[in-house]
Design an enzyme around this catalytic site. Structure first.
Site, PDB file in Angstrom:
ATOM      1  N   CYS A 146       9.306  -4.088  -5.086  1.00 50.18           N
ATOM      2  CA  CYS A 146       9.995  -5.497  -4.781  1.00 50.18           C
ATOM      3  C   CYS A 146       9.478  -6.205  -3.562  1.00 50.18           C
ATOM      4  CB  CYS A 146      11.528  -5.191  -5.030  1.00 50.18           C
ATOM      5  SG  CYS A 146      12.455  -4.274  -6.471  1.00 50.18           S
TER       6      CYS A 146
ATOM      7  N   ARG B 182       2.834  -6.853  -6.566  1.00 44.45           N
ATOM      8  CA  ARG B 182       3.418  -6.240  -6.096  1.00 44.45           C
ATOM      9  C   ARG B 182       3.502  -5.237  -7.359  1.00 44.45           C
ATOM     10  NH1 ARG B 182       4.396  -4.361  -1.118  1.00 44.45           N
ATOM     11  NH2 ARG B 182       6.635  -3.518  -1.130  1.00 44.45           N
TER      12      ARG B 182
ATOM     13  N   TRP C 141      11.680  -4.405  -9.190  1.00 42.72           N
ATOM     14  CA  TRP C 141      10.931  -3.541 -10.244  1.00 42.72           C
ATOM     15  C   TRP C 141      12.473  -2.994 -10.364  1.00 42.72           C
ATOM     16  CZ3 TRP C 141       5.690  -3.087 -11.019  1.00 42.72           C
ATOM     17  CH2 TRP C 141       5.274  -1.684 -12.000  1.00 42.72           C
TER      18      TRP C 141
ATOM     19  N   ASN D  44      15.137  -4.928  -1.206  1.00 39.94           N
ATOM     20  CA  ASN D  44      13.894  -3.972  -1.362  1.00 39.94           C
ATOM     21  C   ASN D  44      15.037  -2.051  -1.022  1.00 39.94           C
ATOM     22  OD1 ASN D  44      12.643  -5.907  -2.285  1.00 39.94           O
ATOM     23  ND2 ASN D  44      11.500  -5.483  -0.983  1.00 39.94           N
ATOM     24  N   GLY D  45      14.290  -1.207  -1.379  1.00 40.65           N
ATOM     25  CA  GLY D  45      14.993   0.596  -1.499  1.00 40.65           C
ATOM     26  C   GLY D  45      15.693   1.041  -1.840  1.00 40.65           C
TER      27      GLY D  45
ATOM     28  N   GLU E 261      -8.659  16.186 -10.804  1.00 43.95           N
ATOM     29  CA  GLU E 261      -8.361  14.820 -10.284  1.00 43.95           C
ATOM     30  C   GLU E 261      -9.353  14.502  -9.193  1.00 43.95           C
ATOM     31  OE1 GLU E 261      -6.091  11.478  -9.945  1.00 43.95           O
ATOM     32  OE2 GLU E 261      -6.679  12.877 -10.957  1.00 43.95           O
TER      33      GLU E 261
ATOM     34  N   LYS F 284     -11.609  10.988  -9.905  1.00 43.52           N
ATOM     35  CA  LYS F 284     -11.394  10.469  -8.355  1.00 43.52           C
ATOM     36  C   LYS F 284     -12.773   9.543  -7.902  1.00 43.52           C
ATOM     37  CE  LYS F 284      -8.366   8.640  -9.382  1.00 43.52           C
ATOM     38  NZ  LYS F 284      -8.129   9.724 -10.032  1.00 43.52           N
TER      39      LYS F 284
ATOM     40  N   GLU G 114     -15.142   8.718 -10.871  1.00 40.92           N
ATOM     41  CA  GLU G 114     -14.865   6.922 -11.588  1.00 40.92           C
ATOM     42  C   GLU G 114     -15.504   5.930 -10.358  1.00 40.92           C
ATOM     43  OE1 GLU G 114     -10.090   7.066 -13.036  1.00 40.92           O
ATOM     44  OE2 GLU G 114     -10.596   7.715 -11.137  1.00 40.92           O
TER      45      GLU G 114
ATOM     46  N   HIS H 254     -18.983  32.798 -14.502  1.00 38.98           N
ATOM     47  CA  HIS H 254     -18.788  32.533 -15.321  1.00 38.98           C
ATOM     48  C   HIS H 254     -19.751  31.555 -16.010  1.00 38.98           C
ATOM     49  CE1 HIS H 254     -16.368  35.878 -16.087  1.00 38.98           C
ATOM     50  NE2 HIS H 254     -15.111  34.938 -15.310  1.00 38.98           N
TER      51      HIS H 254
ATOM     52  N   LYS I 208      -6.504  -0.757 -16.023  1.00 40.02           N
ATOM     53  CA  LYS I 208      -5.869   0.500 -15.344  1.00 40.02           C
ATOM     54  C   LYS I 208      -5.390   0.515 -16.531  1.00 40.02           C
ATOM     55  CE  LYS I 208      -3.674   1.233 -12.475  1.00 40.02           C
ATOM     56  NZ  LYS I 208      -4.230   2.462 -11.097  1.00 40.02           N
TER      57      LYS I 208
END
Length: 585
Positions: free
Chosen positions: A2, A27, A75, A99-100, A461, A465, A468, A484, A580
């Site tokens: 937000c 944002r 948001w 916000n929060g 992951e 990264k 990418e 193996h 994205k």
């Protein structure tokens, strides 16, 4: 997430609010609104969707010499993205933007409802303005002070009232900035061009602005400390970081705090979005996801099976949708998606719904396609990610799955979760070491990321990264699988990133590394314990908990990928060939 703007005594209040909100669009948001005070009183305009919708409504309102105002892009966290739930939230004579997350809002709401005060929204924010008006007995300053003393959680608040010509403000856990000219914002960008210096509020600071700034910490009046604002808006949006991805790695601490607020409590995990009855009759769980979300799902499998003793299968959505899987009605079908629009994941969700399964979405975007289809949703609260390579969304996915595992298993890990959140704070000296190390990892024939248990999905992951954004071939493997077949590739030009947990199969993983070292692979070990034989070593904190190690290692792998890509001169935020949100098969 937000965004907040505000001003008092500025030349063109409405223009500043709208243009300021535009500077915060990056944002992410799903609704927006402003509250403006002119000679006729307080006027509130709100709209769902993009700012152009708000702008159109604003053009139809006549303002008579407006002199103060506040604005917000929301948001959704509590309540759907609707006009009623959009900010500013209003009472009978006041308006607030926030916000929060107010952790104790239900307690406050119940208290006020017992006083016959009615609520109209589903938000936690509305309690702020209702509480202020409840406490108001002719003194706005005292009413605001009493209000913020009751709030628990994270908040950046601007409040205006018809009773006086001033803006009240308070900050705890969420950013808020004020200038000596009377401008407010939740980040630098809206203020550039309007002021050269600003006071960055610290937690616990509050006050008001009328003709001048009055600033307090608790009951003590303090002097503001004005710092230079950035001169470039794009730089300001990045918060001084070189790339959005770097900024998003650094802000994972704040994002995880927001993700867990009101959920990770001293009494255990609380999900407002769920009822215990939703899980009745569930004997199995299928997790369907793609890419980074799939890796998060694999971590969830370890955690849920370990803590809740429920069998979990994790499926690549693009394979599951065409496999004609056996779907029984005692299975909970969980989908994970940052955008909520991932085509393959959405199709598997529809398939599960058609088969009569209960469905649960873990998603970052409210009102997205996946959220609309699923029976229940847990929002990730990660905010928008500008960097294509996911960082903070992955962190919130794993944290949400961890909380879900504790919820299903009736396990209370309140302190451990908080320790894990602390572990994602970026250590500047460690980042500098990774920068220096990165120059040694540019020209080999590929990378292996290896780990065991929950550190195997993290290895997957970490490899993703690096692929990418650096365009270097990298693979994630279970450490025990090296012998193996993959160990045939071991030579000095094979780079291995070894994730060693002191709390999970340390000696076995160490033996796997020794096998690679014996075959002359170049090994970077990440552990709390020094591994003498390896070429490079990044030390993490010594802790008793594997998930704390997980989150600290996660940051290390993200920074390593970032710094290797930077050395190679790549566009970190917009890597080639990637999007994205993957809305096609």
């Amino acid at each position: 997430m937000c965004g907040i703007v505000g001003c008092i005594g500025c030349d063109n209040v409405v223009e500043f609010l709208i243009e300021g909100l535009k500077e915060l669009e990056y944002r992410g948001y799903d609704s927006a609104g402003i509250a403006v005070k002119d000679k006729e009183g307080l006027k509130v305009i709100k709209a769902v969707g993009k700012l152009k919708n708000l702008e159109e409504k604003v053009t139809k309102v006549e303002f008579k010499n407006p002199f103060l105002g506040i604005g917000h892009t929301r948001w959704a966290t509590h309540g759907k993205p609707t006009e009623i739930n959009a900010h500013p939230q209003t009472g009978k004579f006041s308006a607030v933007v926030h916000n929060g997350i107010i952790e104790n809002y239900q307690e406050i709401k119940k208290f006020l409802e017992e006083k016959n005060i009615e609520f109209v929204s589903q938000t936690d924010t509305e309690v702020i303005v209702r509480l202020f008006e409840y406490y108001y007995e002719g003194n706005t300053k005292e009413a605001f002070k009493k209000t913020i003393e009751k709030l628990e959680g994270a908040y950046a608040v601007l409040l205006v009232t018809d009773k006086e010509e001033r803006i009240f403000f308070a900050k705890n856990g969420s950013p808020l900035i004020v200038t000596k000219e009377g401008y407010f914002a939740s980040s630098d960008a809206p203020l550039i061009g309007y002021a050269k210096k600003a006071h960055y509020l610290e937690d616990g600071e509050w006050g008001w602005f009328d003709k001048e700034l009055s600033l307090f910490r608790c009951d003590e009046k303090i002097l503001p400390f004005f710092k230079e604002l950035p001169s470039n808006r794009e730089s300001a949006k990045k918060g001084g970081f070189r790339f959005y991805m770097e900024k998003e790695i650094y802000e994972q601490f704040d994002v995880l705090r927001e993700n867990t607020l009101g959920r990770n409590t001293k009494d255990g995990i609380v999900f407002e979005e769920l009822e215990r009855s939703f899980f009745e009759g569930i004997n199995n769980i299928i997790i369907s996801a793609c890419g980074t979300s799939y890796h998060a799902g694999l971590v969830g499998k370890y955690l849920i099976e370990r803590k809740a003793k429920i069998r979990v299968d994790v499926e690549v959505a693009s394979e599951l949708r065409y496999r004609e899987p056996l779907l029984s009605k005692d299975t909970l079908f969980v989908v994970i998606s940052q955008s909520g629009e991932t085509a393959d994941t959405l199709e598997t969700l529809k398939m599960a719904k058609k088969a009569g399964l209960k469905t649960l979405a873990l998603c970052n975007v409210d009102n997205s396609s996946i959220v609309r289809v699923a029976d229940k949703t847990i929002l990730l609260r990660a905010g928008i990610e500008k960097g294509v390579a996911s960082t903070k969304a992955f962190a919130t996915q794993v944290m949400t799955l961890w909380m879900l595992a504790d919820y299903l298993g009736d396990v209370n890990e309140y302190e451990i979760i908080n320790e894990a959140i602390e572990a994602v704070k970026v250590d500047i000296s460690k980042h500098e070491k990774i920068k220096r190390l990165s120059k040694r990892y540019l020209h080999g024939h590929g990378f292996f990321f290896i780990g065991r248990d929950i550190f195997y999905p993290l290895a997957l992951e970490g490899a993703l990264k690096l692929k990418e954004i650096s365009y270097i071939h990298a693979e994630g493997y279970p450490a025990g699988e090296m012998k193996h077949g993959p160990i045939a590739l071991a030579d000095p030009e094979l780079f291995v990133v070894a994730l060693l947990s002191k709390n999970r199969l340390f000696e076995k993983t160490k033996s796997n590394i020794e096998e690679l070292v014996a075959r002359d692979a170049t090994v970077l070990s990440v552990s709390s314990e020094y591994i003498e034989l390896t070429d490079d070593f990044i030390k993490i904190s010594d802790t008793e908990y594997d998930m704390v190690e997980f989150f600290e290692m996660m940051v290390v792998t993200q920074l390593l990928a970032l710094e290797v890509a930077v050395r190679l001169g790549n566009d970190v935020d917009m890597p080639r060939n990637l999007a994205k949100s993957v809305t096609v098969e």
